[in-house]
Enzyme design. Structure first.
Site, mmCIF file in Angstrom:
data_model
loop_
_atom_site.group_PDB
_atom_site.id
_atom_site.type_symbol
_atom_site.label_atom_id
_atom_site.label_comp_id
_atom_site.label_asym_id
_atom_site.label_seq_id
_atom_site.Cartn_x
_atom_site.Cartn_y
_atom_site.Cartn_z
ATOM 1 N N LYS A 202 0.800 -1.231 0.000
ATOM 2 C CA LYS A 202 0.000 0.000 0.000
ATOM 3 C C LYS A 202 0.827 1.273 0.000
ATOM 4 C CE LYS A 202 -3.427 -2.161 2.925
ATOM 5 N NZ LYS A 202 -3.446 -2.329 4.371
ATOM 6 N N GLY A 358 11.890 -6.265 6.205
ATOM 7 C CA GLY A 358 10.532 -6.706 5.862
ATOM 8 C C GLY A 358 10.485 -7.748 4.771
HETATM 9 N N1 LIG Z 1 0.245 -5.971 -6.932
HETATM 10 C C1 LIG Z 1 0.027 -6.345 -5.685
HETATM 11 N N2 LIG Z 1 -1.216 -6.529 -5.211
HETATM 12 C C2 LIG Z 1 -1.420 -6.908 -3.933
HETATM 13 N N3 LIG Z 1 -0.451 -7.115 -3.028
HETATM 14 C C3 LIG Z 1 0.803 -6.942 -3.449
HETATM 15 C C4 LIG Z 1 1.124 -6.554 -4.782
HETATM 16 N N4 LIG Z 1 2.462 -6.455 -4.882
HETATM 17 C C5 LIG Z 1 2.966 -6.791 -3.694
HETATM 18 N N5 LIG Z 1 1.993 -7.088 -2.818
HETATM 19 C C6 LIG Z 1 2.142 -7.576 -1.444
HETATM 20 O O1 LIG Z 1 2.797 -6.633 -0.631
HETATM 21 C C7 LIG Z 1 3.231 -7.324 0.520
HETATM 22 C C8 LIG Z 1 4.417 -6.618 1.127
HETATM 23 O O2 LIG Z 1 4.045 -5.331 1.453
HETATM 24 P P1 LIG Z 1 4.768 -4.493 2.574
HETATM 25 O O3 LIG Z 1 4.501 -5.127 3.884
HETATM 26 O O4 LIG Z 1 4.361 -3.093 2.366
HETATM 27 O O5 LIG Z 1 6.307 -4.690 2.195
HETATM 28 P P2 LIG Z 1 7.558 -4.690 3.166
HETATM 29 O O6 LIG Z 1 7.284 -5.713 4.232
HETATM 30 O O7 LIG Z 1 8.725 -5.060 2.310
HETATM 31 O O8 LIG Z 1 7.670 -3.321 3.686
HETATM 32 C C9 LIG Z 1 3.555 -8.732 0.073
HETATM 33 O O9 LIG Z 1 2.867 -9.633 0.903
HETATM 34 C C10 LIG Z 1 3.062 -8.776 -1.357
HETATM 35 O O10 LIG Z 1 2.336 -9.943 -1.668
#
Ligand SMILES: Nc1ncnc2c1ncn2[C@@H]1O[C@H](COP(=O)(O)OP(=O)(O)O)[C@@H](O)[C@H]1O
Ligand SMILES: O=C(OP(=O)(O)O)[C@H](O)COP(=O)(O)O
Length: 401
Positions: A202, A358
């Site tokens: 998001k 993350g």
């Molecule tokens: N196009 C997409 N639609 C829905 N979810 C997504 C999409 N691209 C990535 N994600 C999801 O985003 C999640 C990671 O988001 P986030 O927690 O914000 O990242 P991080 O932990 O690296 O900061 C993953 O579980 C992934 O599946």
């Protein structure tokens, strides 16, 4: 105010025969049989512990595991003792508590170079409340405080913040210092051109990071679920992709800000779409502006990978936070895997590559490229806060260098 980077050094401390309270982050994943499924955080804590052992300290290790409410056997740190002992080459002693008489006796019996692991500090609610009396009790066990728990440095808890007030010196461990050097140092004074890759689900969870990085980077690459909010803000049809309707104006203003600052903002030009959110969904590649109704974007497409790679080829420093797609499903992992491979390749050519914690770390580990990167953060929330330019309480509490 600049983010605090320089703190008292462990190397300057007089350690021989001293009782040292070391806050580490041993919050590792365990399976149902209490097997450790990823020991990265334990391995990351080893250099500081070994240094203390080699310098004749009596090492008192403190950590949390999970988020227990009161004493919960499931969250005991005991299952970690064999692996910790193996990595340190000594028999680590385990306490059944983290304060009190029994613990004091175990500390008194520690030889120089010995290691004692205290039980989960979150078994006391006073830990998360940063209760000064509890912090004092923890501090009373030792002469010196070392905070090496980077993953928990964004929490102002008794063992991460409060205890520092009662022990001098209170210094950063080697892992903490390394994390700060990369996540504050390399980002503040990057070798240029400097690129940030931000993905994840998001926009709302990454606004702070994007805004903060826009002031520093030459190139900003966006991927993951957040891109559809940017597309919609530009009038594209996004089908049933993840969109934050209340962040459309924000996306527009971030794009304007990038332009104003001369930052090259790269959004994917093609996407892999799916007919449902599932590992076995039907999928196809379409231009970013042509997502049909009923389909959702779950990864960046091949043209985008090519363009992103060409841009990254021109950089000297890259920081990456957040996957490019739903990498948990193999069908939609290609974008994330390609970025991980590109960063590994560029690391080999001297580019500084930093993975900011993350899910991006999980993705890099999944493809077996973790050891190729310049730095992989052990903290998800903590690295995000640092990249947002926030101060970490666990670092602020330490004595200045
Ligand atoms: N196009 C997409 N639609 C829905 N979810 C997504 C999409 N691209 C990535 N994600 C999801 O985003 C999640 C990671 O988001 P986030 O927690 O914000 O990242 P991080 O932990 O690296 O900061 C993953 O579980 C992934 O599946
Ligand atoms: O795993 C942790 O954080 P992370 O998942 O954000 O990296 C840390 O051990 C902090 O744990 P907490 O979020 O329960 O305070």
């Amino acid at each position: 105010m600049a983010t605090k980077k320089s703190v008292g050094s462990l190397k300057e401390a007089d350690l021989k025969g001293k009782k040292v309270f070391v806050r580490v982050d041993l919050n590792v994943p365990l399976d149902d049989n209490f097997n450790i499924t990823d020991d990265t955080r334990i391995r990351a804590a080893v250099p500081t512990i070994k240094y203390l052992m080699d310098h004749g300290s009596k090492v008192i290790l403190s950590s949390h595991l999970g988020r227990p409410k009161g004493v919960t056997p499931k969250y005991s740190l005991k299952p970690l003792v064999p692996r910790l002992s193996e990595l340190l080459g000594v028999e680590v002693k385990m306490a059944n508590d983290c304060i009190g008489e029994e613990v004091e006796k175990l500390v008194a019996g520690l030889p120089d170079g010995g290691v004692l692991l205290l039980e989960n500090v979150r078994f006391y609610k006073e830990e998360e409340k940063n209760d000064p009396e509890f912090a004092k009790k923890l501090a009373s066990l030792a002469d010196i405080y070392v905070n090496d728990a980077f993953g928990t440095a964004h929490r102002a808890h008794a063992s991460t913040e409060g205890v520092a007030k009662f022990l001098k010196p209170s210094v950063a461990g080697f892992l903490m210092q390394k994390e700060l050097d990369y996540l504050v140092g390399a980002v503040a004074n990057p070798k240029k051109p400097f690129a940030a890759i931000v993905g994840g689900s998001k926009v709302s969870t990454k606004i702070g990071v994007i805004e903060s990085l826009l002031a520093k980077v030459d190139i900003l690459v966006l991927g993951g679920g957040m891109i559809f909010t940017f597309y919609k803000a530009q009038g594209y049809k996004v089908g049933s992709s993840l969109v934050e309707e209340d962040k459309l104006d924000l996306a527009t203003s971030l794009m304007a800000k990038a332009k104003e600052k001369g930052v090259s903002l790269l959004l994917p030009t093609d996407v892999v779409i799916a007919d449902k959110f599932a590992a076995d969904a039907d999928s196809k590649v379409v231009p970013a502006a042509e997502i049909p109704d009923g389909w959702m974007g779950l990864d960046i497409g091949p043209d985008s990978i090519k363009t992103f790679n060409e841009s990254l080829d021109k950089t000297q420093t890259i920081i990456w936070n957040g996957p490019m797609g739903v990498f948990e499903f193999d069908k939609f992992a290609a974008g994330t895997v390609a970025i991980a491979k590109k960063l590994a390749e560029l690391s080999g050519k001297g580019v500084t590559t930093i993975i900011g914690g993350g899910d991006s770390v999980a993705a890099v580990e999944k493809v077996g490229l973790a050891d190729k990167m310049s730095h992989i953060s052990t903290g998800g929330g903590a690295s995000l806060e640092l990249l947002e330019g926030k101060q970490l309480p666990g670092v602020l509490a330490l004595n200045d260098a």
